[in-house]
Design a protein around this motif. Structure first.
Motif, PDB file in Angstrom:
ATOM      1  N   ARG A  62       0.809  -1.214   0.000  1.00 49.91           N
ATOM      2  CA  ARG A  62       0.000   0.000   0.000  1.00 49.91           C
ATOM      3  C   ARG A  62       0.843   1.266   0.000  1.00 49.91           C
ATOM      4  N   SER A  63       2.118   1.146   0.369  1.00 56.29           N
ATOM      5  CA  SER A  63       2.928   2.370   0.427  1.00 56.29           C
ATOM      6  C   SER A  63       4.296   2.199  -0.245  1.00 56.29           C
ATOM      7  N   LYS A  84       6.437   4.405  -0.659  1.00 62.22           N
ATOM      8  CA  LYS A  84       7.445   5.150   0.107  1.00 62.22           C
ATOM      9  C   LYS A  84       8.010   4.274   1.237  1.00 62.22           C
ATOM     10  N   GLN A  85       7.103   3.555   1.894  1.00 60.85           N
ATOM     11  CA  GLN A  85       7.558   2.656   2.962  1.00 60.85           C
ATOM     12  C   GLN A  85       8.438   1.543   2.401  1.00 60.85           C
ATOM     13  N   ILE A 141       5.760   8.421   7.305  1.00 63.35           N
ATOM     14  CA  ILE A 141       6.272   7.185   6.681  1.00 63.35           C
ATOM     15  C   ILE A 141       7.190   6.453   7.667  1.00 63.35           C
TER      16      ILE A 141
END
Ligand code: ADP
Ligand code: ZN
Length: 732
Positions: free
Chosen positions: A134-135, A137-138, A163
């Motif tokens: 879902r992320s 960036k993570q 984050i």
């Protein structure tokens, strides 16, 4: 039974070291310790470890705390500072304190502080970033930390706190505190950097100097590099240090306070693409400590700094350069009155490294050392790009009407230059509007009672100010003696000159540069930028303007008054004037724009002026050295000034007479005085001086060393403020 005892230097005005008992771990010599002194807890430096004392052991107090695991002063620094304490007759504890950044004096850690890092947890290691669908960036963040730990501050430049928090909550990453990994590989890149950006080819004189300096690595080798401004001294520094840096040696460059310009710094940075540290008076305590630490760890290739930078610790110092070595700002004028240039000589000798003293106008001390063969002497006689020095001429102002101090003939010259679209520069050595404010009827002069000197009128501040103690008051519009309402100003200062020039040349914009006007270094650099962009046509200033700055569009320089220096009581005044004139002449104009410089004088035939103008500074200085020799003045003799001040002039005089007694009968030492200081009264105190002079430095040193403990216990010593100024520069 023998015990272990530490000799500790404590920052109090006492000449002795203090003994403390080592009860537990033994501290290193050169490390700081915390000790009890009376009721106070003080920071001191361990100077020696020994096992006997003249005191009964049970009387000694134990060391409270060891502050450094490793020495913060190397053996050679300790030797230098002990020498300085003896040479300048200054208490060792205070010398040690002066050599430390404030935060270290206060007990802050000397090692690099640990900082916050982010690291991967065990769970994080086993997690495939792609599972964080879902992320993106993570995903990125996790992948990054799986590679390596990352400093918090650096991470936050790339990722939002949300984050980071997200991954933290999931237990995939964690905070750790550690001392940053230091990447210390600047030396490895020097050669490739120089290969990619080859420096200019040096001319013959530069080559000689570069070779002369470079072939003496790893040994004490002092060099005077004498070359007019723009002759390529900085280029010589750059090329002479390149091979040293490539071997991982660090370089210390001392500059005068006002000479530390962003241009100088960026030249060193750009040439080597290596870390350069700066030390000047505008740093915060934390910034200062950071540079100190980095230099000590070897993380900085180059440190550029003002006077006190001479105390910077280095991992591996390879050379010291003192730029503008003649500059008076290298001498500390209060407290520990050391000379930064002279300490640089001692440090280079101590550490067996080369030393370069560079200037267009060598001090007579340094020139004498070069001419007598103590220093190797290189001269650069040509300016790069064929630029010429401004032509120097005297304008006779005997019987000439003056407007705001400027003769009619000079006004016409200034106008001619302005009309050609050039800039002009006018020098005056007096700040403020006028040096005095007096009654037109009875002649009463507004005087500072604490200093017995007339107040200077500052119209801009709307105040009268004493230039000796700083006292200020409102401008009285009525005479305090006779009540006459007509008060007038007498004489000309920078402020009035500025107003006057605005009236004489209303079409052109003026800018005044003096210490009243320069509140910050930033503002000063802003002004210099504006000048070189051509926003002002008329520049007015005190000698601050002469230090280290180029003015390519200035084609005329006018020095309003040179007579003051020619007839000064201070035997160095003529030398300083000659330096000022030569420095300014070298900084105005450029190749296609050769300037002219005019000196207004009532004494156009004065031999010193004539010599300077016709034969240049080098000739003037060699002649002046001969004069000093026949008068037995420095550098042919050595002077120490003992100062004393008290509210009662008799007490100060009496104290110095007692001091003089201590030196009487010593045939090698001339004792002059006591006499009143040039500035006889300051801040309500009368100031007296005693001059000690000898042709033998060693004799004077020995006599002083023996006399100091006796001076301290003289009956009047506690009634006066007194000080000892070794190699005195300034007789005010
Ligand atoms: P100084 O330090 O004596 O004032 P600089 O080293 O700043 O002189 O040199 C003045 C100018 O001349 C600088 O712009 C510098 O880059 C340039 N310069 C110096 N030496 C050379 C050289 N050998 N070849 C080309 N340009 C040079
Ligand atoms: Zn005053």
């Amino acid at each position: 039974m023998s015990s272990t005892i530490a000799d500790v230097a404590i920052g109090i005005p006492k000449r002795s070291l203090f003994e403390y008992l080592i009860t537990d771990t033994q501290p290193c010599v050169g490390a700081r310790v915390q000790v009890s002194f009376g009721r106070r807890k003080l920071v001191g430096v361990v100077m020696a470890i020994k096992d006997t004392s003249n005191w009964p052991i049970e009387k000694l107090k134990p060391i409270d705390k060891i502050l450094d695991d490793t020495p913060i002063f190397s053996e050679s620094m300790l030797t230098l500072l002990k020498w300085a304490s003896q040479y300048y007759q200054h208490p060792i504890g205070d010398v040690m304190h002066s050599a430390m950044p404030v935060l270290l004096r206060n007990g802050k850690p000397s090692t690099m502080p640990s900082i916050l890092y982010w690291a991967i947890t065990q769970a994080g290691e086993q997690t495939d970033p792609l599972t964080l669908k879902r992320s993106p960036k993570q995903q990125q963040l996790l992948a990054l930390l799986q590679q390596q730990q990352c400093a918090d501050s650096k991470l936050k430049q790339q990722f939002s706190s949300a984050i980071i928090k997200g991954l933290h909550k999931k237990g995939l990453i964690e905070e750790v505190e550690k001392i940053p990994d230091v990447v210390n590989d600047w030396a490895d890149h020097i050669e490739s950097q120089l290969a990619a950006h080859p420096p200019p080819r040096p001319n013959i004189e530069q080559s000689l100097a570069i070779t002369g300096i470079s072939c003496h690595h790893n040994q004490y080798h002092p060099v005077l590099l004498e070359g007019i401004t723009g002759s390529g001294k900085t280029e010589v520094y750059l090329q002479a240090i390149a091979p040293l840096l490539a071997q991982g040696h660090q370089v210390l460059i001392l500059v005068p306070e006002i000479g530390l310009t962003p241009q100088t710094v960026s030249r060193f940075q750009q040439r080597f693409n290596a870390p350069v540290g700066l030390l000047h008076s505008n740093l915060t305590d934390n910034e200062r400590l950071a540079v100190w630490r980095q230099a000590k760890e070897g993380l900085l290739a180059i440190v550029i700094g003002t006077r006190s930078a001479i105390f910077t610790p280095f991992k591996q110092l390879g050379m010291i350069i003192v730029d503008e070595e003649h500059d008076n700002s290298y001498k500390q004028q209060d407290g520990f009155r050391y000379h930064g240039r002279d300490l640089a000589v001692m440090r280079a000798r101590q550490q067996n490294i080369p030393l370069v003293l560079g200037t267009a106008t060598p001090s007579l001390e340094t020139l004498h050392n070069a001419l007598s063969g103590k220093y190797q002497h290189f001269q650069l006689s040509e300016r790069a790009g064929n630029a010429k020095l401004a032509r120097q001429q005297i304008f006779d102002i005997k019987n000439q009407p003056l407007d705001y101090g400027i003769a009619k003939g000079m006004q016409a010259r200034l106008l001619a230059h302005l009309q050609q679209g050039n800039q002009v520069m006018v020098f005056i050595n007096r700040r403020g509007y006028a040096p005095s404010w007096l009654c037109h009827q009875c002649g009463f002069v507004e005087t500072c009672h604490r200093c017995d000197k007339s107040y200077t009128l500052h119209k801009g501040l709307n105040k009268l100010q004493c230039h000796h103690c700083g006292d200020a008051k409102v401008i009285p519009q009525q005479c305090a003696a006779c009540n006459n309402p007509q008060m007038v100003s007498l004489g000309v200062g920078t402020e009035q000159l500025e107003q006057g020039l605005n009236k004489l040349f209303p079409k052109y914009k003026t800018l005044r540069i003096d210490s009243d006007n320069i509140r910050s270094k930033h503002r000063f650099h802003q002004m210099l930028d504006d000048i070189n962009k051509g926003e002002y046509q008329i520049l007015i200033g005190t000698q601050i303007l002469a230090k280290g700055h180029h003015f390519p569009n200035v084609t005329m320089v006018l020095v309003v008054d040179v007579d003051g220096a020619l007839f000064s009581m201070d035997f160095r005044a003529a030398e300083n004037l000659a330096q000022l004139i030569t420095q300014v002449a070298g900084r105005a104009g450029r190749a296609e724009n050769t300037g002219e410089m005019w000196l207004q004088s009532h004494n156009p035939d004065h031999p010193l002026l004539q010599d300077l103008l016709h034969n240049g500074y080098g000739h003037f200085a060699r002649y002046a050295i001969q004069e000093r020799k026949s008068a037995q003045l420095p550098p042919f003799s050595f002077q120490t000034l003992v100062r004393a001040e008290a509210t009662n002039p008799k007490v100060a005089h009496q104290f110095l007479a007692q001091v003089a007694q201590l030196f009487s009968g010593q045939s090698q030492i001339l004792c002059l005085g006591p006499f009143p200081a040039l500035m006889e009264k300051r801040q309500g105190r009368y100031r007296m001086q005693l001059l000690l002079q000898s042709n033998h430095r060693g004799n004077l040193q020995k006599a002083l060393f023996n006399a100091m403990p006796q001076i301290e216990v003289l009956p009047d010593a506690s009634k006066v403020r007194w000080s000892v100024d070794v190699d005195v520069q300034d007789f005010m």
